[in-house]
Design a protein around this motif. Structure first.
Motif, PDB file in Angstrom:
ATOM      1  N   LEU A 249       0.990  -1.202   0.067  1.00  0.00           N
ATOM      2  CA  LEU A 249      -0.032   0.226   0.001  1.00  0.00           C
ATOM      3  C   LEU A 249       0.872   1.335  -0.097  1.00  0.00           C
ATOM      4  O   LEU A 249       1.843   1.424   1.122  1.00  0.00           O
ATOM      5  CB  LEU A 249      -0.770  -0.093   1.209  1.00  0.00           C
ATOM      6  N   TYR A 250       0.784   1.959  -1.079  1.00  0.00           N
ATOM      7  CA  TYR A 250       1.708   3.146  -1.041  1.00  0.00           C
ATOM      8  C   TYR A 250       1.400   4.303  -1.604  1.00  0.00           C
ATOM      9  O   TYR A 250       1.912   5.618  -0.987  1.00  0.00           O
ATOM     10  CB  TYR A 250       2.866   2.690  -2.389  1.00  0.00           C
ATOM     11  N   TYR A 251       0.306   4.523  -2.241  1.00  0.00           N
ATOM     12  CA  TYR A 251      -0.279   5.842  -2.831  1.00  0.00           C
ATOM     13  C   TYR A 251      -1.579   5.853  -2.123  1.00  0.00           C
ATOM     14  O   TYR A 251      -2.388   5.154  -1.995  1.00  0.00           O
ATOM     15  CB  TYR A 251      -0.130   6.016  -4.229  1.00  0.00           C
ATOM     16  N   LYS A 252      -2.066   7.355  -2.661  1.00  0.00           N
ATOM     17  CA  LYS A 252      -3.329   7.720  -2.138  1.00  0.00           C
ATOM     18  C   LYS A 252      -4.188   7.421  -3.203  1.00  0.00           C
ATOM     19  O   LYS A 252      -4.363   7.975  -4.466  1.00  0.00           O
ATOM     20  CB  LYS A 252      -3.302   9.272  -1.841  1.00  0.00           C
ATOM     21  N   TYR A 253      -5.376   6.917  -2.779  1.00  0.00           N
ATOM     22  CA  TYR A 253      -6.634   6.486  -3.899  1.00  0.00           C
ATOM     23  C   TYR A 253      -7.194   7.757  -4.567  1.00  0.00           C
ATOM     24  O   TYR A 253      -7.558   7.829  -5.623  1.00  0.00           O
ATOM     25  CB  TYR A 253      -7.482   5.592  -3.387  1.00  0.00           C
ATOM     26  N   PHE A 254      -7.395   8.707  -3.288  1.00  0.00           N
ATOM     27  CA  PHE A 254      -8.321   9.998  -3.738  1.00  0.00           C
ATOM     28  C   PHE A 254      -7.260  11.196  -4.272  1.00  0.00           C
ATOM     29  O   PHE A 254      -7.972  12.204  -4.687  1.00  0.00           O
ATOM     30  CB  PHE A 254      -9.028  10.441  -2.720  1.00  0.00           C
ATOM     31  N   ASP A 255      -5.811  11.028  -4.553  1.00  0.00           N
ATOM     32  CA  ASP A 255      -5.031  12.083  -4.904  1.00  0.00           C
ATOM     33  C   ASP A 255      -5.016  11.918  -6.216  1.00  0.00           C
ATOM     34  O   ASP A 255      -4.655  10.956  -6.938  1.00  0.00           O
ATOM     35  CB  ASP A 255      -3.826  11.753  -4.545  1.00  0.00           C
ATOM     36  N   LYS A 256      -5.379  12.993  -7.306  1.00  0.00           N
ATOM     37  CA  LYS A 256      -5.661  12.765  -8.425  1.00  0.00           C
ATOM     38  C   LYS A 256      -4.314  13.121  -9.327  1.00  0.00           C
ATOM     39  O   LYS A 256      -3.988  12.961 -10.526  1.00  0.00           O
ATOM     40  CB  LYS A 256      -6.573  14.269  -8.943  1.00  0.00           C
ATOM     41  N   GLY A 257      -3.058  13.725  -8.692  1.00  0.00           N
ATOM     42  CA  GLY A 257      -1.799  13.990  -9.400  1.00  0.00           C
ATOM     43  C   GLY A 257      -2.014  15.384  -9.843  1.00  0.00           C
ATOM     44  O   GLY A 257      -2.544  16.101  -9.376  1.00  0.00           O
ATOM     45  N   PRO A 258      -0.980  15.916 -10.583  1.00  0.00           N
ATOM     46  CA  PRO A 258      -0.151  14.825 -11.463  1.00  0.00           C
ATOM     47  C   PRO A 258       0.923  14.566 -10.587  1.00  0.00           C
ATOM     48  O   PRO A 258       1.477  14.997  -9.548  1.00  0.00           O
ATOM     49  CB  PRO A 258       0.398  15.481 -12.410  1.00  0.00           C
ATOM     50  N   TYR A 259       1.464  13.194 -10.919  1.00  0.00           N
ATOM     51  CA  TYR A 259       2.602  12.435 -10.093  1.00  0.00           C
ATOM     52  C   TYR A 259       3.712  12.572 -11.076  1.00  0.00           C
ATOM     53  O   TYR A 259       3.519  12.429 -12.388  1.00  0.00           O
ATOM     54  CB  TYR A 259       2.147  11.156  -9.979  1.00  0.00           C
ATOM     55  N   ILE A 260       5.032  12.929 -10.485  1.00  0.00           N
ATOM     56  CA  ILE A 260       5.990  12.747 -11.480  1.00  0.00           C
ATOM     57  C   ILE A 260       6.588  11.204 -11.306  1.00  0.00           C
ATOM     58  O   ILE A 260       6.713  10.785 -10.281  1.00  0.00           O
ATOM     59  CB  ILE A 260       6.966  13.534 -11.115  1.00  0.00           C
ATOM     60  N   ASP A 261       6.827  10.485 -12.456  1.00  0.00           N
ATOM     61  CA  ASP A 261       7.222   9.293 -12.348  1.00  0.00           C
ATOM     62  C   ASP A 261       8.634   9.333 -13.019  1.00  0.00           C
ATOM     63  O   ASP A 261       8.834   9.728 -14.274  1.00  0.00           O
ATOM     64  CB  ASP A 261       6.213   8.295 -13.243  1.00  0.00           C
ATOM     65  N   ASP A 262       9.622   9.119 -12.256  1.00  0.00           N
ATOM     66  CA  ASP A 262      11.282   9.137 -12.656  1.00  0.00           C
ATOM     67  C   ASP A 262      11.936   7.852 -12.676  1.00  0.00           C
ATOM     68  O   ASP A 262      12.970   7.851 -12.523  1.00  0.00           O
ATOM     69  CB  ASP A 262      11.887  10.392 -12.278  1.00  0.00           C
ATOM     70  N   SER A 263      10.992   6.653 -12.495  1.00  0.00           N
ATOM     71  CA  SER A 263      11.698   5.447 -12.372  1.00  0.00           C
ATOM     72  C   SER A 263      12.283   5.144 -13.775  1.00  0.00           C
ATOM     73  O   SER A 263      12.053   5.471 -14.759  1.00  0.00           O
ATOM     74  CB  SER A 263      10.861   4.391 -11.982  1.00  0.00           C
ATOM     75  N   THR A 264      13.181   4.011 -13.725  1.00  0.00           N
ATOM     76  CA  THR A 264      13.831   3.467 -14.696  1.00  0.00           C
ATOM     77  C   THR A 264      13.042   2.447 -15.154  1.00  0.00           C
ATOM     78  O   THR A 264      12.206   1.688 -14.646  1.00  0.00           O
ATOM     79  CB  THR A 264      15.186   3.040 -14.463  1.00  0.00           C
ATOM     80  N   GLY A 265      13.457   2.039 -16.529  1.00  0.00           N
ATOM     81  CA  GLY A 265      12.749   0.902 -17.285  1.00  0.00           C
ATOM     82  C   GLY A 265      11.491   1.093 -17.460  1.00  0.00           C
ATOM     83  O   GLY A 265      10.925   2.316 -17.410  1.00  0.00           O
ATOM     84  N   THR A 266      10.822   0.362 -18.221  1.00  0.00           N
ATOM     85  CA  THR A 266       9.183   0.666 -18.469  1.00  0.00           C
ATOM     86  C   THR A 266       8.487  -0.838 -18.132  1.00  0.00           C
ATOM     87  O   THR A 266       9.010  -1.934 -18.012  1.00  0.00           O
ATOM     88  CB  THR A 266       9.062   0.381 -19.962  1.00  0.00           C
ATOM     89  N   TYR A 267       7.223  -0.687 -18.295  1.00  0.00           N
ATOM     90  CA  TYR A 267       6.260  -1.805 -17.990  1.00  0.00           C
ATOM     91  C   TYR A 267       6.416  -3.087 -19.006  1.00  0.00           C
ATOM     92  O   TYR A 267       6.369  -4.217 -18.283  1.00  0.00           O
ATOM     93  CB  TYR A 267       4.891  -1.392 -17.975  1.00  0.00           C
ATOM     94  N   ALA A 268       6.986  -2.653 -20.189  1.00  0.00           N
ATOM     95  CA  ALA A 268       7.450  -3.868 -20.875  1.00  0.00           C
ATOM     96  C   ALA A 268       8.647  -4.665 -20.807  1.00  0.00           C
ATOM     97  O   ALA A 268       9.068  -5.689 -21.356  1.00  0.00           O
ATOM     98  CB  ALA A 268       7.088  -3.556 -22.427  1.00  0.00           C
ATOM     99  N   ASP A 269       9.453  -3.757 -20.282  1.00  0.00           N
ATOM    100  CA  ASP A 269      11.106  -4.479 -19.826  1.00  0.00           C
ATOM    101  C   ASP A 269      11.571  -3.522 -18.811  1.00  0.00           C
ATOM    102  O   ASP A 269      12.124  -2.331 -19.033  1.00  0.00           O
ATOM    103  CB  ASP A 269      11.731  -3.909 -21.054  1.00  0.00           C
ATOM    104  N   TRP A 270      11.550  -4.144 -17.524  1.00  0.00           N
ATOM    105  CA  TRP A 270      11.780  -3.031 -16.360  1.00  0.00           C
ATOM    106  C   TRP A 270      13.409  -2.966 -16.252  1.00  0.00           C
ATOM    107  O   TRP A 270      13.914  -1.935 -15.621  1.00  0.00           O
ATOM    108  CB  TRP A 270      11.451  -4.055 -15.137  1.00  0.00           C
ATOM    109  N   ASP A 271      14.105  -3.812 -17.106  1.00  0.00           N
ATOM    110  CA  ASP A 271      15.565  -3.508 -17.300  1.00  0.00           C
ATOM    111  C   ASP A 271      16.062  -2.586 -18.176  1.00  0.00           C
ATOM    112  O   ASP A 271      17.388  -2.569 -18.427  1.00  0.00           O
ATOM    113  CB  ASP A 271      16.509  -5.229 -17.288  1.00  0.00           C
ATOM    114  N   ALA A 272      15.244  -2.198 -18.986  1.00  0.00           N
ATOM    115  CA  ALA A 272      15.401  -1.395 -20.209  1.00  0.00           C
ATOM    116  C   ALA A 272      16.279  -0.159 -19.626  1.00  0.00           C
ATOM    117  O   ALA A 272      15.796   0.448 -18.546  1.00  0.00           O
ATOM    118  CB  ALA A 272      14.249  -1.058 -21.027  1.00  0.00           C
ATOM    119  N   ASP A 273      17.133   0.421 -20.663  1.00  0.00           N
ATOM    120  CA  ASP A 273      17.995   1.462 -20.089  1.00  0.00           C
ATOM    121  C   ASP A 273      17.239   2.647 -20.431  1.00  0.00           C
ATOM    122  O   ASP A 273      17.758   3.506 -21.510  1.00  0.00           O
ATOM    123  CB  ASP A 273      19.262   1.312 -20.977  1.00  0.00           C
ATOM    124  N   VAL A 274      16.155   3.021 -19.735  1.00  0.00           N
ATOM    125  CA  VAL A 274      15.456   4.277 -19.963  1.00  0.00           C
ATOM    126  C   VAL A 274      15.105   4.987 -18.788  1.00  0.00           C
ATOM    127  O   VAL A 274      14.781   4.412 -17.901  1.00  0.00           O
ATOM    128  CB  VAL A 274      14.367   3.822 -21.117  1.00  0.00           C
TER     129      VAL A 274
END
Ligand SMILES: C[S@@+](CC[C@H](N)C(=O)[O-])C[C@H]1O[C@@H](n2cnc3c(N)ncnc32)[C@H](O)[C@@H]1O
Length: 264
Positions: free
Chosen positions: A167-192
């Motif tokens: 449990l990590y985020y707020k259900y009722f918070d609309k954002g915007p959220y900044i996502d600066d993580s690496t990889g993508t949902y199709a390849d978590w190890d991708a160099d991006v």
């Protein structure tokens, strides 16, 4: 003022070629004729032959072209020019015609003057919607009277969970959220390295936005399985090829679908 569209487009342009090579998208099988559609949307949307279909946020067009293979007169729209170029290339290569438009969905009425039998959008789209009421108005705008809107999407409940199922985020918070993580949902190890702005909506936000523009909701379905490894290490594939949680003591809503009609 941050230009969300420009920032997000940059990331989607970067990941398009990574996704095109990924096992998740499995482009080789698609080129050989396999549909990229899941059984949920195929069964629920039914026969599309001869119907005009607008696919919002189509990425590089595999689903758009899969609907075209089913006989739909399909138009795909996406923010990323890299994605749209690849979609057009794929359409030529597999010899399946479809129109592809590179546009932010919010600018679409300025470049597309047509009404559709079906407006379709799926899997991983709501988090890119910066204004849900405007999104609903757009859907209604592009539907013919009596036309169908259909969405199948990650369940909003999942928005509160981290990839390691905490449990990590707020259900009722609309954002915007900044996502600066690496990889993508199709390849978590991708160099991006990511930098995207994303939004979050509750189930009520989605349903009420559509009611608010006068659409009639036919159903909302919730599913305890996903189409991809949403929580790496915590999921397994069942006999039907669906990703389900390994821990059978808990069950979460992982996907939902919704069908709505624009009254004639
Ligand atoms: C997860 S993908 C599409 C989902 C699709 N089911 C798939 O997996 O191919 C999300 C897509 O939305 C597009 N997108 C994000 N924001 C957008 C916007 N404002 N207007 C149009 N497309 C947008 C991105 O470029 C990306 O191709």
């Amino acid at each position: 003022m941050i230009d969300y569209s420009k920032v997000n487009k940059k990331w989607w342009n970067e990941v398009t070629s990574i996704h095109a090579k990924s096992a998740l998208y499995n482009l080789n099988n698609f080129k050989k004729g396999k549909t990229s559609l899941e059984s949920i949307e195929k069964e629920e949307l039914g026969v599309v032959k001869g119907k005009s279909l607008l696919h919002l946020m189509c990425h590089f067009g595999m689903d758009t072209l899969s609907w075209a293979r089913e006989g739909a007169i399909a138009t795909g729209v996406d923010l990323s020019d890299h994605s749209i170029m690849l979609a057009q290339q794929l359409s030529r290569e597999i010899k399946v015609p479809a129109d592809f438009i590179c546009s932010d969905i919010y600018n679409l009425p300025q470049v597309l003057d047509k009404k559709f039998d079906i407006v379709f959008t799926s899997y991983g789209v709501l988090c890119w919607v910066k204004d849900i009421k405007k999104w609903a108005r757009l859907i209604s705008h592009f539907l013919k009277d009596g036309g169908t809107f259909y969405i199948v999407e990650l369940h909003p409940f999942c928005n509160i969970l981290s990839h390691d199922l905490k449990l990590y985020y707020k259900y009722f918070d609309k954002g915007p959220y900044i996502d600066d993580s690496t990889g993508t949902y199709a390849d978590w190890d991708a160099d991006v390295k990511g930098l995207t702005y994303e939004w979050s909506y509750t189930m009520g936000d989605v349903i009420n936005s559509l009611i608010g523009v006068g659409l009639t909701i036919e159903y909302v379905h919730e599913f305890p399985f996903s189409t991809y490894d949403q929580f790496p290490g915590f999921m397994e594939i069942n006999k039907k090829g669906q990703y389900v949680l390994k821990n059978k003591k808990i069950q979460l809503p992982l996907l939902f679908s919704l069908k709505a009609i624009k009254p004639a």
